[in-house]
Enzyme design. Structure first.
Site, PDB file in Angstrom:
ATOM      1  N   LYS A  64       0.814  -4.793   1.769  1.00  0.00           N
ATOM      2  CA  LYS A  64       0.324  -5.122   0.398  1.00  0.00           C
ATOM      3  C   LYS A  64       0.502  -6.845   0.130  1.00  0.00           C
ATOM      4  O   LYS A  64      -0.039  -7.374  -0.626  1.00  0.00           O
ATOM      5  CB  LYS A  64       1.442  -4.452  -0.625  1.00  0.00           C
ATOM      6  CG  LYS A  64       1.144  -3.159  -1.108  1.00  0.00           C
ATOM      7  CD  LYS A  64       0.091  -2.722  -1.846  1.00  0.00           C
ATOM      8  CE  LYS A  64      -1.251  -2.284  -0.986  1.00  0.00           C
ATOM      9  NZ  LYS A  64      -1.619  -0.829  -0.749  1.00  0.00           N
ATOM     10  N   GLU A  96       3.695  -0.743   5.085  1.00  0.00           N
ATOM     11  CA  GLU A  96       2.840  -0.714   3.775  1.00  0.00           C
ATOM     12  C   GLU A  96       3.215  -1.891   2.939  1.00  0.00           C
ATOM     13  O   GLU A  96       2.483  -2.538   2.245  1.00  0.00           O
ATOM     14  CB  GLU A  96       3.321   0.455   2.777  1.00  0.00           C
ATOM     15  CG  GLU A  96       2.557   0.851   1.847  1.00  0.00           C
ATOM     16  CD  GLU A  96       1.115   0.292   1.816  1.00  0.00           C
ATOM     17  OE1 GLU A  96       0.280   0.346   2.788  1.00  0.00           O
ATOM     18  OE2 GLU A  96       0.650   0.502   0.569  1.00  0.00           O
ATOM     19  N   CYS A 154     -11.660  12.603 -15.655  1.00  0.00           N
ATOM     20  CA  CYS A 154     -12.678  12.874 -16.822  1.00  0.00           C
ATOM     21  C   CYS A 154     -12.177  12.072 -17.785  1.00  0.00           C
ATOM     22  O   CYS A 154     -11.087  11.669 -18.033  1.00  0.00           O
ATOM     23  CB  CYS A 154     -12.383  14.453 -17.051  1.00  0.00           C
ATOM     24  SG  CYS A 154     -12.762  15.494 -16.090  1.00  0.00           S
ATOM     25  N   TRP A 200     -15.321  13.975 -13.378  1.00  0.00           N
ATOM     26  CA  TRP A 200     -14.569  13.495 -12.542  1.00  0.00           C
ATOM     27  C   TRP A 200     -14.322  14.908 -11.710  1.00  0.00           C
ATOM     28  O   TRP A 200     -13.279  15.205 -12.290  1.00  0.00           O
ATOM     29  CB  TRP A 200     -13.502  12.695 -12.409  1.00  0.00           C
ATOM     30  CG  TRP A 200     -12.657  12.415 -11.377  1.00  0.00           C
ATOM     31  CD1 TRP A 200     -11.535  13.100 -10.849  1.00  0.00           C
ATOM     32  CD2 TRP A 200     -12.817  11.396 -10.399  1.00  0.00           C
ATOM     33  NE1 TRP A 200     -10.854  12.416  -9.886  1.00  0.00           N
ATOM     34  CE2 TRP A 200     -11.442  11.315  -9.374  1.00  0.00           C
ATOM     35  CE3 TRP A 200     -13.627  10.395 -10.065  1.00  0.00           C
ATOM     36  CZ2 TRP A 200     -11.277  10.630  -8.311  1.00  0.00           C
ATOM     37  CZ3 TRP A 200     -13.466   9.567  -9.127  1.00  0.00           C
ATOM     38  CH2 TRP A 200     -12.368   9.746  -8.261  1.00  0.00           C
ATOM     39  N   GLU A 208      -2.394  -8.847   1.711  1.00  0.00           N
ATOM     40  CA  GLU A 208      -3.844  -8.703   1.169  1.00  0.00           C
ATOM     41  C   GLU A 208      -3.817  -9.483  -0.318  1.00  0.00           C
ATOM     42  O   GLU A 208      -4.622  -9.794  -0.581  1.00  0.00           O
ATOM     43  CB  GLU A 208      -4.103  -7.147   1.103  1.00  0.00           C
ATOM     44  CG  GLU A 208      -3.657  -6.337   0.139  1.00  0.00           C
ATOM     45  CD  GLU A 208      -4.035  -4.716   0.365  1.00  0.00           C
ATOM     46  OE1 GLU A 208      -3.374  -3.909   0.192  1.00  0.00           O
ATOM     47  OE2 GLU A 208      -5.298  -4.657   0.335  1.00  0.00           O
ATOM     48  N   ASN A 228      -9.942  17.363 -20.017  1.00  0.00           N
ATOM     49  CA  ASN A 228      -9.497  16.507 -18.949  1.00  0.00           C
ATOM     50  C   ASN A 228      -8.227  17.160 -18.365  1.00  0.00           C
ATOM     51  O   ASN A 228      -7.326  17.317 -19.176  1.00  0.00           O
ATOM     52  CB  ASN A 228      -9.395  15.021 -19.651  1.00  0.00           C
ATOM     53  CG  ASN A 228      -8.481  14.385 -18.529  1.00  0.00           C
ATOM     54  OD1 ASN A 228      -8.718  14.266 -17.275  1.00  0.00           O
ATOM     55  ND2 ASN A 228      -7.827  13.334 -18.990  1.00  0.00           N
ATOM     56  N   GLY A 229      -8.299  17.264 -17.171  1.00  0.00           N
ATOM     57  CA  GLY A 229      -6.852  18.057 -16.415  1.00  0.00           C
ATOM     58  C   GLY A 229      -7.290  19.114 -15.678  1.00  0.00           C
ATOM     59  O   GLY A 229      -8.391  19.178 -15.124  1.00  0.00           O
ATOM     60  N   LYS A 272     -12.919  -2.314  -1.790  1.00  0.00           N
ATOM     61  CA  LYS A 272     -12.190  -0.990  -2.264  1.00  0.00           C
ATOM     62  C   LYS A 272     -12.390   0.113  -1.462  1.00  0.00           C
ATOM     63  O   LYS A 272     -12.006   1.000  -1.105  1.00  0.00           O
ATOM     64  CB  LYS A 272     -12.649  -0.315  -3.706  1.00  0.00           C
ATOM     65  CG  LYS A 272     -11.921   0.500  -4.198  1.00  0.00           C
ATOM     66  CD  LYS A 272     -10.231   0.338  -4.236  1.00  0.00           C
ATOM     67  CE  LYS A 272      -9.486   1.529  -4.526  1.00  0.00           C
ATOM     68  NZ  LYS A 272      -7.933   1.276  -4.276  1.00  0.00           N
ATOM     69  N   HIS A 307      13.963  -7.969  20.784  1.00  0.00           N
ATOM     70  CA  HIS A 307      12.847  -8.106  21.718  1.00  0.00           C
ATOM     71  C   HIS A 307      11.750  -9.389  21.830  1.00  0.00           C
ATOM     72  O   HIS A 307      10.929  -9.004  22.505  1.00  0.00           O
ATOM     73  CB  HIS A 307      12.439  -6.711  22.101  1.00  0.00           C
ATOM     74  CG  HIS A 307      13.270  -5.591  22.309  1.00  0.00           C
ATOM     75  ND1 HIS A 307      14.145  -5.678  23.347  1.00  0.00           N
ATOM     76  CD2 HIS A 307      13.998  -4.707  21.294  1.00  0.00           C
ATOM     77  CE1 HIS A 307      15.230  -4.857  23.410  1.00  0.00           C
ATOM     78  NE2 HIS A 307      14.877  -4.160  22.105  1.00  0.00           N
ATOM     79  N   ARG A 322     -12.789   4.988 -15.374  1.00  0.00           N
ATOM     80  CA  ARG A 322     -12.271   6.239 -14.964  1.00  0.00           C
ATOM     81  C   ARG A 322     -12.483   7.029 -13.870  1.00  0.00           C
ATOM     82  O   ARG A 322     -12.252   7.793 -13.271  1.00  0.00           O
ATOM     83  CB  ARG A 322     -11.769   7.126 -16.084  1.00  0.00           C
ATOM     84  CG  ARG A 322     -11.255   6.664 -17.274  1.00  0.00           C
ATOM     85  CD  ARG A 322     -11.244   7.421 -18.611  1.00  0.00           C
ATOM     86  NE  ARG A 322     -10.574   8.865 -18.484  1.00  0.00           N
ATOM     87  CZ  ARG A 322      -8.952   9.032 -18.647  1.00  0.00           C
ATOM     88  NH1 ARG A 322      -8.459   7.921 -19.236  1.00  0.00           N
ATOM     89  NH2 ARG A 322      -8.542   9.979 -18.642  1.00  0.00           N
TER      90      ARG A 322
HETATM   91  C1  F6R Z   1      -4.892  -1.498   1.342  1.00  0.00           C
HETATM   92  C2  F6R Z   1      -6.057  -0.584   1.122  1.00  0.00           C
HETATM   93  C3  F6R Z   1      -6.698  -0.382   2.615  1.00  0.00           C
HETATM   94  C4  F6R Z   1      -7.241   1.224   2.320  1.00  0.00           C
HETATM   95  C5  F6R Z   1      -8.168   1.505   3.557  1.00  0.00           C
HETATM   96  C6  F6R Z   1      -8.626   2.888   3.659  1.00  0.00           C
HETATM   97  O1  F6R Z   1      -4.364  -1.623   0.053  1.00  0.00           O
HETATM   98  O2  F6R Z   1      -6.529   0.089   0.299  1.00  0.00           O
HETATM   99  O3  F6R Z   1      -5.924  -0.561   3.497  1.00  0.00           O
HETATM  100  O4  F6R Z   1      -5.980   2.277   2.285  1.00  0.00           O
HETATM  101  O5  F6R Z   1      -9.261   0.758   3.493  1.00  0.00           O
HETATM  102  O6  F6R Z   1      -9.239   3.262   2.342  1.00  0.00           O
HETATM  103  P1  F6R Z   1      -9.481   4.779   2.267  1.00  0.00           P
HETATM  104  O7  F6R Z   1      -8.098   5.259   1.950  1.00  0.00           O
HETATM  105  O8  F6R Z   1     -10.575   4.709   1.031  1.00  0.00           O
HETATM  106  O9  F6R Z   1     -10.051   5.658   3.575  1.00  0.00           O
END
Ligand code: F6R
Length: 608
Positions: free
Chosen positions: A485, A481, A2, A74, A488, A100-101, A603, A504, A27
């Protein structure tokens, strides 16, 4: 998350509040509203949807007046709707509140106030504050707010106006951000600096347990017990774009640094008497939990990697077999699902097409689906049988950071809760985990101490075309992970391997100077990991180890060690991922790419 704004001064409040809210749009929000005192009464306009929808309504019935509060919501408690939108009021609209919270004890308060005859019109936790203000009203706005706040537990930033004292705007902060802007003949409150930057650069940043009383000409700061607070205003020199990123160069860096707070928020309200309590949140009864004979965790990308950690934790705590699957595979392979299978889907956005399809597939086969998601009201949240929300707040950078760590927190909480119900872990052990979970925000904060060292490391590895990440057990899941990162963001080819698997095949790729990031945090397999590190060292790799602070052994084998603060082995992933996030961030910068918007990626992946 929020957003709050507030104005008191000589100008008309409506436009200032709307402009302020527009600067908080980043936000994330699903509804918006304003409360403005017009000289006689407090008028409210609020709606589900975008600020444009609110502005459309206001163009028909303008709110006039010189004091007001505004809000972008939110959703947390209750779906996005006109009724749930803020501001909220008492029955006679004497008080209007934006918040907010999360108010953790809102159910208790709601019951008490309902018993006293108050009628609630929304599902929100915020409405209890408005009714509470009316209930404890002693005729003085400041002491009434102080009294009301003393009943609240949780995290909150509040803006309050009162029809009886229309020359005062009161703001309170407990663990949710709030700033006060000091102008000439006008003063402001806001959740973040961009909302007021057009009008003033002189701000007070409120601290936890502080409140501000604003009139047209003055701002008084005090603690919520009335003790005066003396502080100088801070002069903001940022431009608008920097201000939107909280002073950080990129949203990703901001979000990495928001992790302590995101973890705190995700734990908030879920721990009780030293144990985990999710009974108010998920409706699975103990006998239904006893019926579960296997768990499938389904997700994509980073969320899938969080699921891999979930497997370790659930199997260790509940002894239930757990499979972790990539959603795009799961949905097409006719997986074995029965009505005794619990399917956990993990999705930051709650809109990922493959994850949503997997959820539907599982439900069709009779399984209950529990979703871990960051977006209340998302498709995944709406369709799942049970939901645990991660309170990471909106994640704007494409590369997921704080969503991942809060997904881990949700999984730790859930596994511990199941263990408590099933009796598969000794109560004292569960208490130990809870204690350690509570230490995490501070330990993540301390992990940031490695940032300068990571920056230097990034400049060393930035020219390489290949990278390796190694680990065993939980360290392997985090290595995956870290490697994702790096790929990408920096577009460097990177591989993550279970360290014991290297010989292996992939060992053939290790050549002189290749950087190998080796996570070695798990005590029970530390010696094994050292042997694997020696295998790559012998082939000329440049090995960067990651270990806990008290480990003095690793430095004898590797070229460089990044240390993380101490925490129980099970929770280490929440800390080790931080240097890996930072490493990919700084390597990306070194290579001159767009951190927040890596090429070819979106995203929210709403297509197959
Ligand atoms: C990597 C990344 C993606 C998401 C994936 C799933 O940094 O952000 O690999 O994790 O596209 O997205 P959500 O979690 O929104 O289902």
């Amino acid at each position: 998350m929020c957003g709050i704004v507030g104005y008191i001064g000589a100008k008309q409040a409506q436009q200032i509040l709307l402009e302020g809210l527009s600067k908080l749009e980043y936000r994330g929000y699903d509804s918006a509203g304003l409360a403005i005192y017009n000289g006689e009464v407090i008028q409210i306009e609020k709606t589900k949807g975008r600020l444009k929808d609110l502005a459309d309504r206001l163009s028909v019935s303008e709110l006039t007046g010189h004091i007001g509060i505004g809000h972008t919501r939110w959703a947390t408690h209750g779906k996005p709707s006109d009724q749930n939108a803020h501001p909220h009021t008492d029955p006679e609209t004497r008080f209007a509140v934006v918040h907010n919270g999360i108010i953790e004890n809102y159910m208790e308060l709601r019951e008490e106030l309902t018993a006293k005859g108050y009628h609630f019109v929304s599902e929100t936790d915020t409405e209890v504050i408005a009714k509470l203000l009316a209930d404890v009203d002693d005729g003085d706005l400041v002491s009434t707010v102080q009294k009301a706040v003393s009943h609240l537990t949780g995290a909150f930033a509040l803006g309050v106006i009162n029809q009886a004292e229309p020359d005062k705007l009161v703001a309170v902060r407990f663990a949710s951000p709030l700033v006060v802007g000091v102008g000439k003949g006008e003063n402001f409150i806001a959740s973040d600096i961009p909302a007021i930057l057009k009008y003033t650069r002189d701000v007070y940043v409120l601290e936890d347990g502080e409140m501000a009383v604003l009139t047209e000409d003055q701002v008084h700061l005090m603690k919520t017990d009335g003790t005066p607070v003396k502080r100088k205003t801070m002069r903001v020199t940022w431009d608008m774009e920097t201000a939107e990123k909280g002073g950080y160069d990129h949203f990703m860096l901001k979000e990495i640094h928001e992790q302590p707070q995101a973890i705190r928020d995700t734990l908030s309200g879920r721990l009780k008497d030293g144990l985990v309590d999710l009974s108010g949140e998920i409706s699975l009864l103990p006998q239904e939990i006893f019926q579960i004979d296997r768990i499938q965790i389904v997700a994509c990308g980073t969320a899938y990697h969080a699921g891999l950690i979930g497997k370790y934790v659930f199997e260790k705590f509940t002894r239930l077999p757990v499979e972790v699957e990539i959603a795009s595979e799961y949905r097409y392979r006719n997986p074995i699902i029965t009505d005794r299978t619990l399917v956990i889907v993990i999705s930051q956005s709650g809109e990922t097409a493959d994850t949503l399809a997997a959820l539907r597939e599982a439900q069709k086969s009779g399984a209950k689906v529990l979703a871990i998601t960051n977006v209340v009201g998302s498709s995944v949240a709406r369709e799942a049988n049970e939901v645990i929300t991660t309170w990471a707040g909106p994640e704007i950078a494409v590369a997921s950071t704080k969503a991942y760590t809060t997904q881990l927190i949700a999984l730790y909480l859930l596994a511990t809760y199941f263990a408590q119900v099933l009796g598969t872990k000794d109560e004292n052990e569960c208490r130990e985990v809870v204690k350690s979970l509570q230490q995490l925000p501070v330990q993540v904060e301390k992990t940031f101490d490695c940032e300068t060292e990571i920056k230097e490391l990034a400049s060393k590895i930035a020219d390489h075309e290949h990278l390796f990440y190694l680990g065993r057990g939980l360290d392997h899941a985090v290595a995956l992970e870290g490697s994702l990162k790096m790929k990408e963001l920096s577009y460097i080819h990177s591989e993550a391997y279970a360290a014991g698997e290297l010989k292996h095949g992939p060992l053939a790729l290790i050549e002189e100077g290749i950087p190998v990031i080796s996570l070695a945090t798990q005590e029970s397999i530390f010696e094994k990991m050292i042997s694997n590190i020696q295998e790559v060292k012998a082939r000329g790799a440049y090995v960067v180890g990651i270990a806990k602070e008290d480990n003095t052994e690793l430095q004898k084998t590797v070229d460089q060690v990044i240390y993380i603060p101490p925490i129980i082995d099970l929770l280490v992933p929440v800390l080790t991922v931080v240097p890996l996030q930072l490493l990919s961030y700084y390597t990306c910068l070194e290579r001159g790419f767009d951190v927040d918007k890596p090429r070819n990626l979106a995203k929210s992946v709403t297509v197959e």
